[in-house]
Design a protein around this motif. Sequence first.
Motif, mmCIF file in Angstrom:
data_model
loop_
_atom_site.group_PDB
_atom_site.id
_atom_site.type_symbol
_atom_site.label_atom_id
_atom_site.label_comp_id
_atom_site.label_asym_id
_atom_site.label_seq_id
_atom_site.Cartn_x
_atom_site.Cartn_y
_atom_site.Cartn_z
ATOM 1 N N GLU A 22 0.798 -1.225 0.000
ATOM 2 C CA GLU A 22 0.000 0.000 0.000
ATOM 3 C C GLU A 22 0.835 1.281 0.000
ATOM 4 N N ASN A 23 2.095 1.201 0.436
ATOM 5 C CA ASN A 23 2.867 2.425 0.652
ATOM 6 C C ASN A 23 4.179 2.547 -0.117
ATOM 7 N N LEU A 24 4.800 1.441 -0.458
ATOM 8 C CA LEU A 24 6.065 1.511 -1.191
ATOM 9 C C LEU A 24 5.817 1.328 -2.682
ATOM 10 N N PRO A 25 6.600 1.988 -3.508
ATOM 11 C CA PRO A 25 6.384 1.909 -4.961
ATOM 12 C C PRO A 25 7.028 0.673 -5.589
ATOM 13 N N ILE A 26 6.646 -0.509 -5.087
ATOM 14 C CA ILE A 26 7.321 -1.721 -5.574
ATOM 15 C C ILE A 26 6.580 -2.428 -6.702
ATOM 16 N N GLU A 27 5.313 -2.139 -6.853
ATOM 17 C CA GLU A 27 4.507 -2.788 -7.889
ATOM 18 C C GLU A 27 4.666 -4.313 -7.880
ATOM 19 N N ASN A 28 4.624 -4.904 -6.699
ATOM 20 C CA ASN A 28 4.740 -6.358 -6.509
ATOM 21 C C ASN A 28 6.035 -6.940 -7.063
ATOM 22 N N SER A 29 7.100 -6.157 -7.068
ATOM 23 C CA SER A 29 8.379 -6.602 -7.599
ATOM 24 C C SER A 29 9.426 -6.692 -6.497
ATOM 25 N N LEU A 30 10.046 -7.860 -6.383
ATOM 26 C CA LEU A 30 11.140 -7.997 -5.425
ATOM 27 C C LEU A 30 12.359 -7.197 -5.867
ATOM 28 N N ILE A 31 12.491 -6.949 -7.142
ATOM 29 C CA ILE A 31 13.598 -6.140 -7.645
ATOM 30 C C ILE A 31 13.458 -4.713 -7.113
ATOM 31 N N ALA A 32 12.282 -4.142 -7.243
ATOM 32 C CA ALA A 32 12.034 -2.793 -6.733
ATOM 33 C C ALA A 32 12.202 -2.757 -5.212
ATOM 34 N N TYR A 33 11.737 -3.788 -4.541
ATOM 35 C CA TYR A 33 11.863 -3.871 -3.080
ATOM 36 C C TYR A 33 13.331 -3.932 -2.674
ATOM 37 N N ASP A 34 14.118 -4.746 -3.361
ATOM 38 C CA ASP A 34 15.557 -4.826 -3.086
ATOM 39 C C ASP A 34 16.235 -3.483 -3.322
ATOM 40 N N LEU A 35 15.852 -2.817 -4.370
ATOM 41 C CA LEU A 35 16.405 -1.507 -4.693
ATOM 42 C C LEU A 35 16.108 -0.508 -3.573
ATOM 43 N N ILE A 36 14.892 -0.514 -3.090
ATOM 44 C CA ILE A 36 14.497 0.373 -1.990
ATOM 45 C C ILE A 36 15.283 0.044 -0.723
ATOM 46 N N LEU A 37 15.403 -1.237 -0.412
ATOM 47 C CA LEU A 37 16.130 -1.622 0.799
ATOM 48 C C LEU A 37 17.602 -1.237 0.723
ATOM 49 N N LEU A 38 18.232 -1.467 -0.416
ATOM 50 C CA LEU A 38 19.640 -1.124 -0.573
ATOM 51 C C LEU A 38 19.857 0.383 -0.466
ATOM 52 N N LEU A 39 19.019 1.159 -1.101
ATOM 53 C CA LEU A 39 19.123 2.616 -0.997
ATOM 54 C C LEU A 39 18.893 3.077 0.443
ATOM 55 N N SER A 40 17.994 2.440 1.139
ATOM 56 C CA SER A 40 17.726 2.783 2.539
ATOM 57 C C SER A 40 18.929 2.496 3.417
ATOM 58 N N ILE A 41 19.541 1.355 3.205
ATOM 59 C CA ILE A 41 20.727 0.991 3.984
ATOM 60 C C ILE A 41 21.814 2.038 3.800
ATOM 61 N N HIS A 42 22.074 2.418 2.568
ATOM 62 C CA HIS A 42 23.114 3.413 2.306
ATOM 63 C C HIS A 42 22.727 4.780 2.847
ATOM 64 N N ASN A 43 21.465 5.134 2.790
ATOM 65 C CA ASN A 43 21.028 6.414 3.321
ATOM 66 C C ASN A 43 21.225 6.474 4.834
ATOM 67 N N TYR A 44 20.812 5.438 5.544
ATOM 68 C CA TYR A 44 20.932 5.445 7.004
ATOM 69 C C TYR A 44 22.377 5.356 7.467
ATOM 70 N N ALA A 45 23.232 4.755 6.658
ATOM 71 C CA ALA A 45 24.649 4.660 6.994
ATOM 72 C C ALA A 45 25.401 5.917 6.565
ATOM 73 N N ASN A 46 24.678 6.887 6.001
ATOM 74 C CA ASN A 46 25.279 8.111 5.463
ATOM 75 C C ASN A 46 26.379 7.792 4.459
ATOM 76 N N GLY A 47 26.198 6.695 3.756
ATOM 77 C CA GLY A 47 27.178 6.302 2.765
ATOM 78 C C GLY A 47 26.782 6.753 1.381
ATOM 79 N N HIS A 48 27.761 6.933 0.562
ATOM 80 C CA HIS A 48 27.524 7.275 -0.836
ATOM 81 C C HIS A 48 27.466 5.985 -1.634
#
Length: 121
Positions: A22-48
């Motif tokens: 209902e809230n994440l733009p994944i469109e039932n795709s694990l690829i999109a979900y993985d992309l979101i999770l990876l970007l989140s990890i780097h964002n929270y770690a303040n990593g580039h």
Amino acid sequence: MFSDKHPLLIESIFRLRKWVQENLPIENSLIAYDLILLLSIHNYANGHITIKQLFASLPHSSTAVRSHYQRFIDDGWIEHYPDLLDKRIKYVKPTKKFITVINAYTDSIEEIFITKDQKSV
């Protein structure tokens, strides 16, 4: 025979999955979900993370990742910024829209999976 914990955990997973749909733009795709999770990890770690590193970090085809990546850019979920020293290098960062939703996502995870007893400890 299932343990007594299994029905509650499975119900919690189902609730989280519903929230994600209902809230994440994944469109039932694990690829999109993985992309979101990876970007989140780097964002929270303040990593580039560069675009190239992002694509190489996911176990999916570049073509599949690229389609979701481009949709995230077009829909305002992520953006690029150049390296200060080498303009050929572009980094990816989540937008405020992305960060707001991911913060709500982590809040929902805590609400769904962490009991009141665990929060008070």
